[in-house]
Scaffold this motif. Sequence first.
Motif, short mmCIF file in Angstrom:
data_model
loop_
_atom_site.label_atom_id
_atom_site.label_comp_id
_atom_site.label_asym_id
_atom_site.label_seq_id
_atom_site.Cartn_x
_atom_site.Cartn_y
_atom_site.Cartn_z
N UNK A 259 0.77 -1.23 0.23
CA UNK A 259 -0.15 0.10 0.16
C UNK A 259 1.15 0.83 0.28
N UNK A 260 0.37 2.35 -0.35
CA UNK A 260 1.12 2.92 -0.49
C UNK A 260 1.96 3.93 0.63
N UNK A 261 1.00 4.16 1.87
CA UNK A 261 1.56 4.57 2.83
C UNK A 261 2.76 3.92 3.26
N UNK A 262 3.28 3.20 2.95
CA UNK A 262 4.08 1.78 3.46
C UNK A 262 5.11 2.40 2.44
N UNK A 263 5.59 2.81 0.93
CA UNK A 263 6.16 2.79 0.21
C UNK A 263 7.33 3.88 0.62
N UNK A 264 6.91 5.61 1.12
CA UNK A 264 7.92 6.38 1.25
C UNK A 264 9.22 5.50 2.92
N UNK B 259 14.44 13.15 -9.12
CA UNK B 259 14.24 14.50 -7.80
C UNK B 259 14.19 15.22 -8.76
N UNK B 260 14.96 15.94 -9.34
CA UNK B 260 14.67 16.94 -10.48
C UNK B 260 14.13 17.40 -12.08
N UNK B 261 14.45 16.75 -12.67
CA UNK B 261 13.82 16.17 -13.72
C UNK B 261 12.93 15.37 -14.29
N UNK B 262 12.86 14.25 -12.86
CA UNK B 262 11.35 13.26 -13.01
C UNK B 262 12.05 11.77 -13.99
N UNK C 186 13.12 10.82 0.49
CA UNK C 186 11.46 12.22 0.62
C UNK C 186 10.61 12.80 -1.41
N UNK C 187 12.17 13.47 -1.89
CA UNK C 187 11.71 13.90 -2.67
C UNK C 187 11.16 13.11 -4.14
N UNK C 188 11.86 11.78 -3.96
CA UNK C 188 11.85 11.12 -4.83
C UNK C 188 10.73 10.36 -5.42
N UNK C 189 9.95 10.23 -4.01
CA UNK C 189 9.01 9.85 -3.23
C UNK C 189 7.52 10.60 -4.01
N UNK C 190 7.67 11.09 -3.68
CA UNK C 190 7.01 13.02 -4.28
C UNK C 190 6.83 12.98 -6.01
N UNK C 191 8.09 12.56 -6.62
CA UNK C 191 7.77 12.46 -7.97
C UNK C 191 7.27 11.72 -8.06
N UNK C 192 7.14 10.38 -7.41
CA UNK C 192 6.37 9.36 -7.36
C UNK C 192 5.34 9.23 -7.88
N UNK C 193 4.69 9.96 -6.69
CA UNK C 193 3.15 10.17 -5.86
C UNK C 193 2.37 10.63 -7.11
N UNK C 194 4.07 11.85 -7.67
CA UNK C 194 2.47 13.23 -8.18
C UNK C 194 2.83 11.89 -10.06
N UNK C 195 3.07 10.78 -9.92
CA UNK C 195 3.36 10.73 -11.53
C UNK C 195 2.44 9.12 -11.09
#
Length: 315
Positions: free
Chosen positions: A5-10, A73-76, A304-313
Amino acid sequence: MNSAPNEKLLARFEGCLLGLAVGDALGGRFEAQSAEHLAARFHNVAALIHYPNDELWYTDDTQMMIGVAETLADYGEITEVALCRAFVANYVPTRGYGRGARAVIEAMEDGRDYRSVAEQYFPGGSFGNGAAMRVAPVGLLFCDRPERMRLQARLSSLPTHMHPLGIEGAVLIAAAVSCATRATKFASDAFFEELLDTCTTTEFRRRIESASTIRDKSELTSLGNGIDALNSVVTAIACFALTPHSYDETVGNAVLLGGDTDTIAAMAGAISGAYLGLEKIPARLLDLLEDGPKGRTYIKGLAGRLFDVYSRKSP
Ligand code: RVK
Ligand code: MG
Ligand code: MG
């Protein structure tokens, strides 16, 4: 294998990057020592894990992984220009780089044609494990897009590693990280099947087939402990598959194989951390990991920044 599940992914993203750094830094203490020498010094994995009591410094493995993660993290995505810029910006030659890698990064730094420097150094390209040791963030970000993951892993290898075995090593570690990130319950057969599906060379196919039959740590030696991708990538994967429930056992067994200890432990630690999450990495080792400008706090934030990029996509 079921999906996490997503909450464990970070926690898995953090576990992967910090699991890599801790494995690298612990293994870095014993680089090039033999298994026999290490066995005489440490009677078991617990003795090795409890041994450090001063600051743990990471090596080129983590430094280059940071470059890959920052680019994503910077460019996706990986673009060669951004990746090379990140390698140069992070480069500290005393971190123990491979000799070919050093020459190529210094050519990047001077604005020379680094691809031809790489080719001159190793005609046909480097088959070192340098592309595999740094690729874990690609496996995380594209964990549910296998085709993209393979292409991006390949792209992340090319500036320094153009040999098919150097590239395939990176694709396989990225695939193992992806699989571990998604899995809730590890299933060895499905894991190795996925890796075999990813494989394009007979050399790696044979290694993966023999890794899939390993049931005891004494058999890990047969997979190799070298600085070349073929003799280290599947070894790291097998260390994880043998003890998926334990970061300590996975990384400890990897180090005790001797040889390229930092890199095999870094790759095994990344896969294990992606599966178990940050909380299963020994707090004492995490606390000992260096915490300078690009130390443990920075690496956790980068995950965490990488996870944010993942979550947006991802939906
Ligand atoms: C020192 C012949 C080749 C080759 C080819 C051999 C750090 C060379 C990290 C070379 C990792 C070495 C490791 C490493 C990562 C590669 N013919 N020999 N075609 N291709 N080799 O220089 O980033 O520890 O002996 O490209 O892959 O902790 O020096 O660097 O353990 O493999 O280095 O290959 O190294 P490089 P790398
Ligand atoms: Mg190293
Ligand atoms: Mg190494």
